[in-house]
Write an enzyme that holds these catalytic residues in place. Structure first.
Site, PDB file in Angstrom:
ATOM      1  N   GLY A  12       0.777  -1.234   0.000  1.00 16.23           N
ATOM      2  CA  GLY A  12       0.000   0.000   0.000  1.00 16.23           C
ATOM      3  C   GLY A  12       0.807   1.282   0.000  1.00 16.23           C
ATOM      4  O   GLY A  12       0.370   2.290   0.567  1.00 16.23           O
ATOM      5  N   ASN A  14       1.360   3.218  -2.575  1.00 17.50           N
ATOM      6  CA  ASN A  14       0.588   4.208  -3.330  1.00 17.50           C
ATOM      7  C   ASN A  14      -0.617   4.690  -2.523  1.00 17.50           C
ATOM      8  O   ASN A  14      -0.992   5.863  -2.601  1.00 17.50           O
ATOM      9  CB  ASN A  14       0.136   3.631  -4.672  1.00 17.50           C
ATOM     10  CG  ASN A  14       1.197   3.777  -5.750  1.00 17.50           C
ATOM     11  OD1 ASN A  14       1.617   4.871  -6.082  1.00 17.50           O
ATOM     12  ND2 ASN A  14       1.651   2.654  -6.297  1.00 17.50           N
ATOM     13  N   LEU A  91      -3.859  -6.667  -7.743  1.00 12.61           N
ATOM     14  CA  LEU A  91      -3.522  -7.773  -8.638  1.00 12.61           C
ATOM     15  C   LEU A  91      -4.695  -8.740  -8.775  1.00 12.61           C
ATOM     16  O   LEU A  91      -4.591  -9.924  -8.450  1.00 12.61           O
ATOM     17  CB  LEU A  91      -2.275  -8.492  -8.130  1.00 12.61           C
ATOM     18  CG  LEU A  91      -1.044  -7.604  -7.924  1.00 12.61           C
ATOM     19  CD1 LEU A  91       0.128  -8.423  -7.408  1.00 12.61           C
ATOM     20  CD2 LEU A  91      -0.685  -6.859  -9.197  1.00 12.61           C
ATOM     21  N   ASN A 108      -6.040   3.051 -12.843  1.00 15.72           N
ATOM     22  CA  ASN A 108      -4.990   2.132 -12.417  1.00 15.72           C
ATOM     23  C   ASN A 108      -3.631   2.811 -12.570  1.00 15.72           C
ATOM     24  O   ASN A 108      -3.425   3.616 -13.478  1.00 15.72           O
ATOM     25  CB  ASN A 108      -5.035   0.866 -13.286  1.00 15.72           C
ATOM     26  CG  ASN A 108      -3.942  -0.130 -12.921  1.00 15.72           C
ATOM     27  OD1 ASN A 108      -3.841  -0.564 -11.780  1.00 15.72           O
ATOM     28  ND2 ASN A 108      -3.113  -0.490 -13.903  1.00 15.72           N
ATOM     29  N   HIS A 110       0.295   1.889 -13.309  1.00  8.24           N
ATOM     30  CA  HIS A 110       1.161   0.815 -13.786  1.00  8.24           C
ATOM     31  C   HIS A 110       2.596   1.316 -13.841  1.00  8.24           C
ATOM     32  O   HIS A 110       2.850   2.423 -14.325  1.00  8.24           O
ATOM     33  CB  HIS A 110       0.722   0.344 -15.181  1.00  8.24           C
ATOM     34  CG  HIS A 110       1.535  -0.803 -15.687  1.00  8.24           C
ATOM     35  ND1 HIS A 110       1.377  -2.093 -15.215  1.00  8.24           N
ATOM     36  CD2 HIS A 110       2.554  -0.854 -16.595  1.00  8.24           C
ATOM     37  CE1 HIS A 110       2.251  -2.878 -15.827  1.00  8.24           C
ATOM     38  NE2 HIS A 110       2.974  -2.154 -16.657  1.00  8.24           N
ATOM     39  N   ASP A 151      -3.993  -3.510 -18.398  1.00  4.46           N
ATOM     40  CA  ASP A 151      -3.091  -2.362 -18.595  1.00  4.46           C
ATOM     41  C   ASP A 151      -3.406  -1.627 -19.890  1.00  4.46           C
ATOM     42  O   ASP A 151      -2.506  -1.271 -20.667  1.00  4.46           O
ATOM     43  CB  ASP A 151      -1.623  -2.807 -18.565  1.00  4.46           C
ATOM     44  CG  ASP A 151      -1.252  -3.428 -17.239  1.00  4.46           C
ATOM     45  OD1 ASP A 151      -1.815  -3.017 -16.210  1.00  4.46           O
ATOM     46  OD2 ASP A 151      -0.403  -4.343 -17.223  1.00  4.46           O
ATOM     47  N   GLU A 181       5.258   7.151  -9.598  1.00  3.58           N
ATOM     48  CA  GLU A 181       3.971   6.642  -9.107  1.00  3.58           C
ATOM     49  C   GLU A 181       3.368   7.519  -8.019  1.00  3.58           C
ATOM     50  O   GLU A 181       2.183   7.874  -8.076  1.00  3.58           O
ATOM     51  CB  GLU A 181       4.133   5.217  -8.576  1.00  3.58           C
ATOM     52  CG  GLU A 181       4.470   4.183  -9.631  1.00  3.58           C
ATOM     53  CD  GLU A 181       4.587   2.791  -9.025  1.00  3.58           C
ATOM     54  OE1 GLU A 181       3.657   2.393  -8.296  1.00  3.58           O
ATOM     55  OE2 GLU A 181       5.603   2.112  -9.280  1.00  3.58           O
TER      56      GLU A 181
END
Length: 207
Positions: A12, A14, A91, A108, A110, A151, A181
């Site tokens: 976690g 992000n 995931l 999302n 990536h 993606d 990110e």
């Protein structure tokens, strides 16, 4: 006030960036309504609880079929009046019904510059291993809307990160998180909350 659900499978980091940027005012007009993980021991759930946020485990393994899992997820989204769903290291292959119901309301992050090093099987360190194996000199991260393809979907923001001599996948992963990110995911959430992101002809634009 934009209410978001953050879906996470692991530590976690992000999620923590989102919590911190809401706290310091970088992300405005937004609150994390609920944090969801498919793993009951994910540290992301602990981060959420430490921040006083609702933390829920919803695992596909706990349901007899994909429909049951989809029902459970959408029930939580409705319960917390979620307007934007954020996949932050999530995931899980999401049932198509959820993507359809929340079209252009799921984003999302990536850890590469899509369309390179992405798709099924490209997650975590595997992405950075692929970047190094290809000899890329630049990598980065991408925030995009989620569609039925892994993606894929309209790109909202990208940020490039240098690949350095001597990088290992772990070193590169850390640099991509810190330099890309943790910056562009909060920025994208803020832009969406301000109503500044729109899609035209399958391409995301910022006004």
């Amino acid at each position: 006030m934009q209410k978001i659900a953050v879906c996470v499978s692991g530590g976690g980091t992000n999620l923590q960036a989102i919590i911190d940027r809401i706290a310091d005012g970088t992300i405005r007009n937004t609150e994390v309504a609920v944090v969801i993980s498919n793993k009951k021991d994910a540290f992301a759930l602990e981060r959420a609880r430490n921040a006083g946020l609702p933390a829920v485990c919803v695992s596909p393994k706990d349901y007899p079929d994909r429909e049951g899992f989809a029902d459970a997820m959408t029930s939580i989204f409705r319960e917390y009046n979620v307007e934007l769903i954020v996949f932050a290291g999530y995931l899980v292959v999401v049932p198509g019904r959820i993507i359809k119901e929340y079209r252009n309301r799921i984003i999302n992050i990536h850890p590469s510059l899509i369309p390179s090093h992405c798709g099924m099987g490209y997650y975590g360190l595997k992405v950075h291993e692929s970047v190094l194996a290809a000899g890329n000199k630049v990598t980065g991260a991408t925030v995009h809307f989620v569609d039925e393809e892994a993606d894929h979907g309209p790109i909202i923001l990208q940020k490039a990160v240098e690949v350095c001599e001597g990088d290992t996948p772990q070193i590169l992963q850390k640099r991509v998180m810190e330099q890309a990110e943790w910056k562009i995911l909060p920025e994208a959430i803020n832009l969406i909350g301000e109503g500044r992101v729109y899609i035209e002809n399958g391409i995301a634009h910022i006004k």
